[in-house]
Write a protein that holds these residues in place. Structure first.
Motif, PDB file in Angstrom:
ATOM      1  N   VAL B 101      29.003  26.390  12.539  1.00 14.64           N
ATOM      2  CA  VAL B 101      28.052  25.399  11.570  1.00 14.64           C
ATOM      3  C   VAL B 101      29.131  24.036  11.579  1.00 14.64           C
ATOM      4  CG1 VAL B 101      28.030  25.163   8.983  1.00 14.64           C
ATOM      5  CG2 VAL B 101      27.957  27.507   9.865  1.00 14.64           C
ATOM      6  N   ASN B 102      28.571  22.982  11.930  1.00 17.34           N
ATOM      7  CA  ASN B 102      29.033  22.155  12.139  1.00 17.34           C
ATOM      8  C   ASN B 102      28.337  21.026  12.237  1.00 17.34           C
ATOM      9  OD1 ASN B 102      28.936  23.753  15.052  1.00 17.34           O
ATOM     10  ND2 ASN B 102      28.516  21.176  15.439  1.00 17.34           N
ATOM     11  N   HIS B 103      28.746  19.672  12.285  1.00 15.01           N
ATOM     12  CA  HIS B 103      27.334  18.434  12.203  1.00 15.01           C
ATOM     13  C   HIS B 103      27.573  18.292  13.808  1.00 15.01           C
ATOM     14  CE1 HIS B 103      26.838  14.156  12.116  1.00 15.01           C
ATOM     15  NE2 HIS B 103      26.579  13.980  11.639  1.00 15.01           N
ATOM     16  N   SER B 104      25.860  17.762  13.931  1.00 14.68           N
ATOM     17  CA  SER B 104      25.615  17.768  15.703  1.00 14.68           C
ATOM     18  C   SER B 104      26.615  16.797  16.206  1.00 14.68           C
ATOM     19  CB  SER B 104      24.279  17.240  14.608  1.00 14.68           C
ATOM     20  OG  SER B 104      23.784  15.649  14.880  1.00 14.68           O
ATOM     21  N   SER B 105      27.475  16.073  15.954  1.00 13.52           N
ATOM     22  CA  SER B 105      27.563  15.374  16.527  1.00 13.52           C
ATOM     23  C   SER B 105      28.756  15.834  17.417  1.00 13.52           C
ATOM     24  CB  SER B 105      28.610  13.953  15.601  1.00 13.52           C
ATOM     25  OG  SER B 105      29.354  14.401  14.507  1.00 13.52           O
ATOM     26  N   SER B 117      27.138  30.765  20.808  1.00 15.60           N
ATOM     27  CA  SER B 117      26.463  31.353  19.940  1.00 15.60           C
ATOM     28  C   SER B 117      25.741  29.799  19.573  1.00 15.60           C
ATOM     29  CB  SER B 117      27.165  31.223  18.722  1.00 15.60           C
ATOM     30  OG  SER B 117      28.059  32.828  19.035  1.00 15.60           O
ATOM     31  N   PRO B 118      24.579  29.938  18.962  1.00 18.48           N
ATOM     32  CA  PRO B 118      23.603  28.729  18.595  1.00 18.48           C
ATOM     33  C   PRO B 118      24.398  28.436  17.623  1.00 18.48           C
ATOM     34  CG  PRO B 118      23.068  30.532  17.216  1.00 18.48           C
ATOM     35  CD  PRO B 118      23.426  31.212  18.359  1.00 18.48           C
ATOM     36  N   PHE B 119      23.823  27.356  16.850  1.00 17.24           N
ATOM     37  CA  PHE B 119      24.481  25.937  16.206  1.00 17.24           C
ATOM     38  C   PHE B 119      24.140  26.066  14.921  1.00 17.24           C
ATOM     39  CE2 PHE B 119      26.310  24.803  20.478  1.00 17.24           C
ATOM     40  CZ  PHE B 119      27.836  25.185  19.710  1.00 17.24           C
ATOM     41  N   TYR B 120      24.796  25.384  13.980  1.00 13.50           N
ATOM     42  CA  TYR B 120      24.143  25.546  12.475  1.00 13.50           C
ATOM     43  C   TYR B 120      23.832  24.385  12.301  1.00 13.50           C
ATOM     44  CZ  TYR B 120      22.384  25.594   7.749  1.00 13.50           C
ATOM     45  OH  TYR B 120      21.178  24.875   6.651  1.00 13.50           O
ATOM     46  N   GLU B 121      23.485  23.168  12.178  1.00 13.94           N
ATOM     47  CA  GLU B 121      23.922  21.863  12.329  1.00 13.94           C
ATOM     48  C   GLU B 121      23.286  21.225  10.533  1.00 13.94           C
ATOM     49  OE1 GLU B 121      21.986  20.466  16.200  1.00 13.94           O
ATOM     50  OE2 GLU B 121      23.871  20.415  17.038  1.00 13.94           O
ATOM     51  N   VAL B 122      24.704  20.930  10.416  1.00 11.54           N
ATOM     52  CA  VAL B 122      24.191  20.270   8.861  1.00 11.54           C
ATOM     53  C   VAL B 122      23.822  18.790   8.344  1.00 11.54           C
ATOM     54  CG1 VAL B 122      26.680  21.830   8.585  1.00 11.54           C
ATOM     55  CG2 VAL B 122      26.758  19.829   8.657  1.00 11.54           C
ATOM     56  N   ASP B 123      23.948  18.486   9.254  1.00  4.40           N
ATOM     57  CA  ASP B 123      22.824  17.027   8.590  1.00  4.40           C
ATOM     58  C   ASP B 123      21.855  17.568   9.124  1.00  4.40           C
ATOM     59  OD1 ASP B 123      24.289  17.530  11.582  1.00  4.40           O
ATOM     60  OD2 ASP B 123      23.741  15.824  11.902  1.00  4.40           O
ATOM     61  N   LYS B 124      20.968  18.431  10.105  1.00  6.74           N
ATOM     62  CA  LYS B 124      19.925  18.421  10.350  1.00  6.74           C
ATOM     63  C   LYS B 124      19.181  19.487   9.371  1.00  6.74           C
ATOM     64  CE  LYS B 124      20.358  17.239  15.337  1.00  6.74           C
ATOM     65  NZ  LYS B 124      20.104  17.607  16.892  1.00  6.74           N
ATOM     66  N   ASN B 125      20.618  19.951   8.464  1.00  2.19           N
ATOM     67  CA  ASN B 125      19.695  20.983   7.523  1.00  2.19           C
ATOM     68  C   ASN B 125      19.722  20.315   6.163  1.00  2.19           C
ATOM     69  OD1 ASN B 125      18.791  23.416   8.420  1.00  2.19           O
ATOM     70  ND2 ASN B 125      20.679  23.054  10.596  1.00  2.19           N
ATOM     71  N   GLY B 126      19.999  19.523   6.131  1.00  3.54           N
ATOM     72  CA  GLY B 126      19.795  18.439   4.618  1.00  3.54           C
ATOM     73  C   GLY B 126      21.397  18.513   3.907  1.00  3.54           C
ATOM     74  N   GLY B 127      22.504  18.555   5.045  1.00  3.84           N
ATOM     75  CA  GLY B 127      23.489  18.360   4.814  1.00  3.84           C
ATOM     76  C   GLY B 127      23.627  20.077   3.904  1.00  3.84           C
ATOM     77  N   LYS B 128      23.300  20.895   3.399  1.00  6.19           N
ATOM     78  CA  LYS B 128      23.655  22.371   2.744  1.00  6.19           C
ATOM     79  C   LYS B 128      23.654  23.811   3.852  1.00  6.19           C
ATOM     80  CE  LYS B 128      22.392  20.380  -1.242  1.00  6.19           C
ATOM     81  NZ  LYS B 128      21.307  19.860  -2.522  1.00  6.19           N
ATOM     82  N   LEU B 129      23.815  24.682   3.557  1.00  3.24           N
ATOM     83  CA  LEU B 129      23.393  26.178   3.765  1.00  3.24           C
ATOM     84  C   LEU B 129      23.465  26.999   2.735  1.00  3.24           C
ATOM     85  CD1 LEU B 129      24.091  28.516   6.172  1.00  3.24           C
ATOM     86  CD2 LEU B 129      26.311  28.483   6.147  1.00  3.24           C
ATOM     87  N   GLU B 130      22.261  27.033   2.323  1.00  2.00           N
ATOM     88  CA  GLU B 130      22.640  28.470   1.567  1.00  2.00           C
ATOM     89  C   GLU B 130      22.006  29.659   1.666  1.00  2.00           C
ATOM     90  OE1 GLU B 130      18.753  27.628  -1.318  1.00  2.00           O
ATOM     91  OE2 GLU B 130      19.471  29.604  -2.152  1.00  2.00           O
ATOM     92  N   LEU B 131      23.735  30.747   1.284  1.00  2.90           N
ATOM     93  CA  LEU B 131      23.087  31.855   1.756  1.00  2.90           C
ATOM     94  C   LEU B 131      21.991  32.757   1.186  1.00  2.90           C
ATOM     95  CD1 LEU B 131      27.956  32.187   1.525  1.00  2.90           C
ATOM     96  CD2 LEU B 131      25.750  30.989   3.366  1.00  2.90           C
ATOM     97  N   LYS B 132      22.665  34.323   1.228  1.00  2.00           N
ATOM     98  CA  LYS B 132      21.667  34.665   0.882  1.00  2.00           C
ATOM     99  C   LYS B 132      22.043  35.501  -0.667  1.00  2.00           C
ATOM    100  CE  LYS B 132      20.403  37.442   4.914  1.00  2.00           C
ATOM    101  NZ  LYS B 132      20.812  38.414   5.738  1.00  2.00           N
ATOM    102  N   SER B 133      22.359  35.304  -1.442  1.00  2.00           N
ATOM    103  CA  SER B 133      23.137  35.456  -2.165  1.00  2.00           C
ATOM    104  C   SER B 133      22.471  34.257  -3.258  1.00  2.00           C
ATOM    105  CB  SER B 133      24.414  35.954  -3.028  1.00  2.00           C
ATOM    106  OG  SER B 133      25.434  34.350  -2.449  1.00  2.00           O
ATOM    107  N   GLY B 134      22.139  33.380  -2.398  1.00  2.00           N
ATOM    108  CA  GLY B 134      22.420  32.213  -3.481  1.00  2.00           C
ATOM    109  C   GLY B 134      23.073  31.024  -3.509  1.00  2.00           C
TER     110      GLY B 134
END
Lengths: 302, 251
Positions: B101-105, B117-134
């Motif tokens: 999990v990081n900024h795309s830059s 591993s694949p990247f979860y680029e936060v700025d391309k995901n609305g600046g948020k990460l929602e876990l399964k628990s909510g």
């Protein structure tokens, strides 16, 4: 007493915990080192693979360069030889012709007609060798520019040889050489006529050049897949060290003929090239004093 | 407040579901602060540290959970002391579905550590990460503070700010929890060294105003809790940094 047991026990627990931590960290450290070593090993493998590949391509380039250099050297030597031919040998027939003409103008009196015939024979012979040289040079230059492509036609080999014999008749007669041709009657072959003629002309001319009081025989042999021409003379033969160099893709200095005929070495060089451009081969056997047997093959596949 | 001295050889629970799994070498005065968030089904590891810290950090992780349970590694920025060991950590976790999990830059730089591993680029995901628990984690891009590719993470559930190098400190006598005013002094030295100007600090602090922050967990320095949070924010708001101290030019 109870307190001491508790303290000792506590110390033991603490020691066991420290040992456990240290063991876990050592294991993790080994895991880390193993991973890093694996990364290094992969990098090393990739590097070695890369080095091997560049080594191979380097070797290929080097080989090609060496080959080109060798070809360039040969081409250069050939060019030098050509220049020396042009500078010297091409001039000789004319010098000779001038000499003969001067002799003629001085000595030619009406009763001296016998001498006239002799002089005309000399003029013919000198002119012949001059034309031969120019023909060879032209064919060779034509080959240099990469235009040497055989154009096979059907023709009678016997007829071709007789035409050549007419050309050399008087020169052979002057040297007391008989020209003979042994061929199956009406034997037609398919090959490039001009090339075959040039090869045969050079071989017959050589046979006459290096023979005195003897015979030059042209034979045609039919084999399963090819025709083989033989030009066999009873002349002076060839020394082994010269024999080795004869068909080595370069011009070999020509020896002087038995009647002091000059040569350029271009004839055999051309003969080999013309043979090979028709997918044929050329070879020779000879011993000093026992004549020479030149042969060349032309495949029947045309 | 805390009666028993903390044993930094152990992972330390900051909250029921947030652990400090860092490294502290008292003699060399070196420390780093990786953290774990243990959620219902997912586990996040923040800034796993350097290669020399790997065995200590991961031993502490193993004391708390099985490393294979880690689903996300959050990389606040690219410095070697922050995530130099990421490739080895990734290898130890061994999950195909692990996400960085990081900024795309940052992606371009982190790739040089040899990660797979694949990247979860936060700025391309609305600046948020929602876990399964909510549970929602929110990310702020923090260029100029001090990495151009940096982020901070706000955990809405625990009201915690994982602040990367911001709010960190350099101290001769480090403690995991800030407990005295000396913490501000070490914070000053650190920020004046790495932050280019007070202006960028102020802008950043203003962006934080919409969050209810109960605690700040920096990569270096001490965790700030309770009254230390508003005091630290106020302290930084008034702190001249970098170019402010050199009369507006480079030293």
């Amino acid at each position: 007493m109870k307190e001491s047991i508790l303290t000792t026990g506590g110390r033991h627990v603490s020691e066991v915990r420290d040992i456990n931590r240290s063991l876990a960290e050592k294991a993790l450290n080994m895991r880390c080192q193993a991973y890093l070593s694996q990364v290094k090993a992969n990098l090393l493998t990739a590097t070695i693979y890369g080095i091997n590949n560049s080594k191979k391509s380097l070797q290929r380039e080097l080989d090609q360069k060496t080959r080109l250099e060798r070809e360039l050297k040969v081409a250069n030597a050939t060019k030098d030889r050509l220049l020396s031919i042009l500078a010297h040998d091409l001039r000789s027939p004319f010098t000779n012709l001038i000499g003969i003409a001067e002799g003629l103008s001085k000595n030619l009196q009406p009763p001296n007609l016998e001498s006239l015939g002799e002089h005309i024979g000399m003029v013919h012979s000198v002119a012949l060798s001059g034309v031969e040289l120019v023909d060879n040079l032209l064919t060779w230059i034509w080959g240099l520019s990469g235009q040497i492509k055989p154009q096979p036609v059907r023709f009678e080999a016997n007829k071709l040889v007789q035409e050549l014999f007419m050309l050399f008749e008087s020169h052979a007669k002057n040297k007391s050489i008989s020209l003979k041709c042994e061929m199956p009657a009406g034997s037609e072959i398919q090959a490039d006529r001009h090339m075959t003629q040039t090869i045969l002309r050079n071989l017959i001319s050589n046979g006459i050049k290096y023979t005195a009081n003897g015979e030059v025989l042209v034979k045609l042999e039919e084999r399963n897949r090819e025709w083989v021409f033989w030009v066999i003379d009873t002349g002076v033969g060839i020394a082994p060290e010269v024999l080795d160099r004869l068909f080595k893709n370069q011009l070999v200095e020509s020896a002087t003929g038995t009647a002091k005929e000059y040569g350029t070495g271009l004839g055999l060089f051309l003969a080999k090239e013309l043979c090979e451009s028709q997918s044929g081969k050329i070879w020779v056997t000879s011993k000093p004093g026992q004549g020479s047997q030149f042969a060349f093959s032309l495949p029947k596949v045309y | 407040m805390r009666v028993k001295a903390l044993d930094y050889e152990n992972p330390i629970a900051v909250l029921r579901d947030i652990y400090w799994v860092g490294f502290y070498d008292q003699e060399a005065d070196l420390h780093c602060n990786p953290y774990l968030i243990i959620d219902d089904e997912e586990v996040l590891l923040f800034d796993p540290g350097s290669i020399p810290h790997f065995s200590v950090v991961m031993r502490k992780v193993i004391d708390v959970i099985n490393p294979e349970e880690i689903t996300h590694v959050v990389l606040s920025h690219q410095d070697p002391d922050v995530c130099g060991n990421i490739a080895v950590v990734e290898d130890l976790i061994g999950r195909d579905d692990l996400k960085l999990v990081n900024h795309s830059s940052l992606t371009r730089l982190v790739q040089h550590y040899g990660v797979k591993s694949p990247f979860y680029e936060v700025d391309k995901n609305g600046g948020k990460l929602e876990l399964k628990s909510g549970r929602v984690l929110e990310f702020l891009h923090t260029p100029f503070l001090h990495s151009p590719f940096g982020i901070v993470t706000y955990d809405h559930e625990s009201k915690s700010l994982f602040s990367s190098d911001i709010f960190g400190g350099l101290s001769d006598h480090w403690s995991l929890f800030a407990s005295e005013d000396a913490a501000f002094e070490s914070m000053s030295r650190w920020h004046q060294l790495i932050i280019p100007s007070n202006r960028v600090l102020k802008d950043f602090l203003q962006k934080l105003e919409r969050f209810d922050i109960q605690r700040i967990l920096p990569q270096h320095g001490s965790i700030l809790e309770g009254s230390f949070v508003p005091r630290a924010i106020e302290h930084l708001r008034n702190l001249p940094c970098g170019i402010d101290l050199t009369g507006g030019t480079l030293p």
